[in-house]
Design a protein around this motif. Sequence first.
Motif: not given
Lengths: 502, 328, 156
Positions: B88-98
């Motif tokens: 989660l911390a490494n995911a794209d901070p685009d809101g599509y991964t929570i």
Amino acid sequence: MDSSMISMVIEQLLSFQTIIALVIGVVGGIAIGALPGLSTTMAIALLVPITFSMEPVAGLVMLTAIYTSATYGGSIASILLHTPGTPAAAATALDGYQLTLKGKASTAIGVATFSSMVGGFISGIALLFLAPPLAQLSLMFSAPEYLLLAIFGLTIIGSLSSGSMLKGLASGAIGLLIGTIGIDIITGFPRFTFGSMSLESGIALIPALIGLFSLSQVFILIENQVKSGKKVNAKQASGKFFPSKSIIKRITPTVLRSSGLGVIVGIMPGAGGDVGSWVGYNEAKRFSKRKEEFGKGSVEGVAGSESANNAVTGGAIIPMMTLGIPGSSATAVLLGGLMIQGLVPGSELFTTNGHLSYAIIIGFIIANILMGIVGFIGAKYFIKVLDVPQNLIIAIIITICMVGSYAINNSIFDIWVMVFFGIFGYFLRKAGFSTAPIILGMILGPIAERSLGQALVMSQDNFFVYLLSRPISVIFIVLILLTILTPLIMKLIRNRKKEAVS
Amino acid sequence: MKKKSLFFVTVILLVSMLVLAACGSSSDDNAAENFPDKPVTLIVPWSAGGGTDTGARLLQPYLEDELGVSVTVVNKTGAGGWIGWNDLANADPDGYTIGLANSPHIITGYINPTLNRDKDLDDFIGLGMHVVDPDTVSIRPDEDRFTNLDELIEYAQNNEVTVTSTGEGTDEHLVILNLNKEMGTNFVPVHFDGAAESRSSVLGGHVDVLVANLGEILSLYHDGDIEVLGVAAQERSSFMEDVPTLAEQGVEVYQESSRGFLAPAGTDPEVVQILEEALEKAINNEEHIEKMTELGFGVRYETGEDYMSILKDDEQVVIDLKELLGWE
Amino acid sequence: MNKSIHQDVYSGIVLLLITAIFYWQTFDLPDRAALFPEFILYVLMFFSVAIIVNGIRKTKKERDGEEVAQTDDEERVTLSKIKMPLLMLSILVVYLIVLDIVGFFVTTSLLIALILYILKVRKPLTYILTIVGVGLFIYVLFVYFLNVNLPQGILF
């Protein structure tokens, strides 16, 4: 249960939705079980939300039907392809696949189907009539008993290593070592993780199992493919699927014994179908008059593990329904399915909500019978797998192994684990080590270590006095001593006799 | 012959690639204004069927209604939840991964120095709290050495008393350590693999005291199989109105395990706001609360900011116990 | 005259090496956590040595021209025998590396095609049916019914 309740139960069971749910549960369960990597727990977990909108009885009958049918389904791929569909079917692969190699696949499938059906049925009957006393019995098991159960289970390794005892024991130790990888629950310290976060939760059992059994088998098939070695096909494997009278006569004692053992293992919260099937297999061998057939295609071996793992299902439901304590990981999920329908485990479940509970239990018993029927009808189609050309089978098994290992945790790391264990298992087999003790060590090692730590804290002062003060522990100690000492004593007696003769 | 078949294989593969590529194409340049316009992934760091997963799947349809797109629950298990939180911390901070977080697990994971985590709370943004489950202290009804909390504490000050826990640094373990620290008791944790074994060990008389989350002992409580001595929360729980809190009885120990939603740090504030609002409506949906209550989950919504400060408080509790945990 | 050494000697040595690596790792562990693994490692060490000793005995026997019993799959490992399994292993390793980048379905289709090619399947129809069949099966069961998120790379 009075007559008004009986009629309510029948009414619940005869509803259209329940019957459909039953059929879907049985057929779907068998399919899910047959595929390696699709675990019973996962299937139930993903279906629980669907049951929200169903009638309580229909929803829960579907879930329990999946539970028992998937446990049975695991044996099919185990027998035909040496690819256990579930960890509980690993023991079945030992003799089941040998029977297939001998062209007796139909016998093996028939025996597995018969034993699973009877095992599940017996556990259902236990659930219906013996739930309260068995639930009380389950409370007598705690850390010391799990420790001894694990040690008892490890003695099975001795009987698994048909060829070289030394290598069998070494394999078992390797399995125990693999079981210590990951964060130690008692100290919270990561062990043998080599800095990898993925290893912190340990080596997942299912990818390792798929690697050791299925992928290593594929490597052996590929090697043989080149020199076009032995091949089995369904034509020579044809024959009656329903076991003949003589076979039934031979396996009945085993099936009954293993079913009883399966129910007992099932009611323990710390042990499930994977432990149950090994115990069932081992006891089948211990009491068999044809011990030498084990590992080379014994119908009793198949019957022993298959009846035990299905008997675990009903056993595991007992503490779940009476105490709210699930007896296995799959029943932990089932518990959610029960509670979401407003059915709270405990005495209320058998009084106020008795009409629903008994309908669910009877539905479970019917599911086991239906599972047997579907199995016998389906057997001639399952066995068609052997008609598929081997090179296609290899490609398909590899793909399923990949997806299966991935799907358990959505983790590519688990596929690496599977491939690693595949090649590791291949070389072990080439070097004359058997892979089954590794799986056994991986299952039992963590149970043994954890319960040892717990039991040491619980005993407070003198550990051995504590063990001897517990009746079930004493029974286990006697069993373990008997298992280890009997062969030695027998040997001594035989030597004496020889001396006397000469 | 050989060449021909190779040619065939190549053609098949090229065609399948093109077809698949066409299916999978997606527009990646989405601004905050049209968020969300594709499925949102919800990372659950535990396996399917556990409490966190069940909660997530129950909320899923309501969240989908609020967001207007589908929400996919993805189970990423391992390392005590940290496989999922790391992703989660490494995911794209685009809101599509929570993702869903559990406290105190997420906190003990990075405070435990042996695990060498390079992430902490600052790598996440709080989106809202979902569930609170306080810890409880219970004994068997037939226990004769102690029958209430005072007697238990007094007994434990002079004797070793075994207590269930589910591992080093879990909320149950923190309760035990805090009791020992505050009251000078000699509670000894017995770490089990999960609440099922904890419960049966106490019911069977193998371990003296049951410390477990309220939701896990609800059915035992209703059946009178155990006697709940206290709840480690600020207020009494609506699930067991007659059970006092520990603090009411003079034992200042608070421990809850909470679950809430996080996004990776760096997510656009406007996107965060959209997610927060959707979560608030979904979590407070009455039908959702009703279903969660049936399962014994206490729904408690808090805004993203409040959730984050609750996590910070939890962090302080763990830091205060570092010495007792041997984590210095 | 047979000059080769029985492969049990090598197996034992490899096992001993693995034991040593794990043993070395236990140095960093607190005593409490190291206890159980250390116990297993001692046992394993004993077995490794026993297997080596046994292997030497078997080697002597073989050199004297005696038969040495073998179990189920046991076979002398030769390069020609393990060539195909090793080739398959390398393919799987490459597959796993590419999988995350390119995505599941494309990579897997390639994998199936490659395996079939190596196993000397030459009928184009077999390729199409296997790839489409397996792909559909996995899609319907895992993605559609069970909601498994298969790795999606740049191509689906």
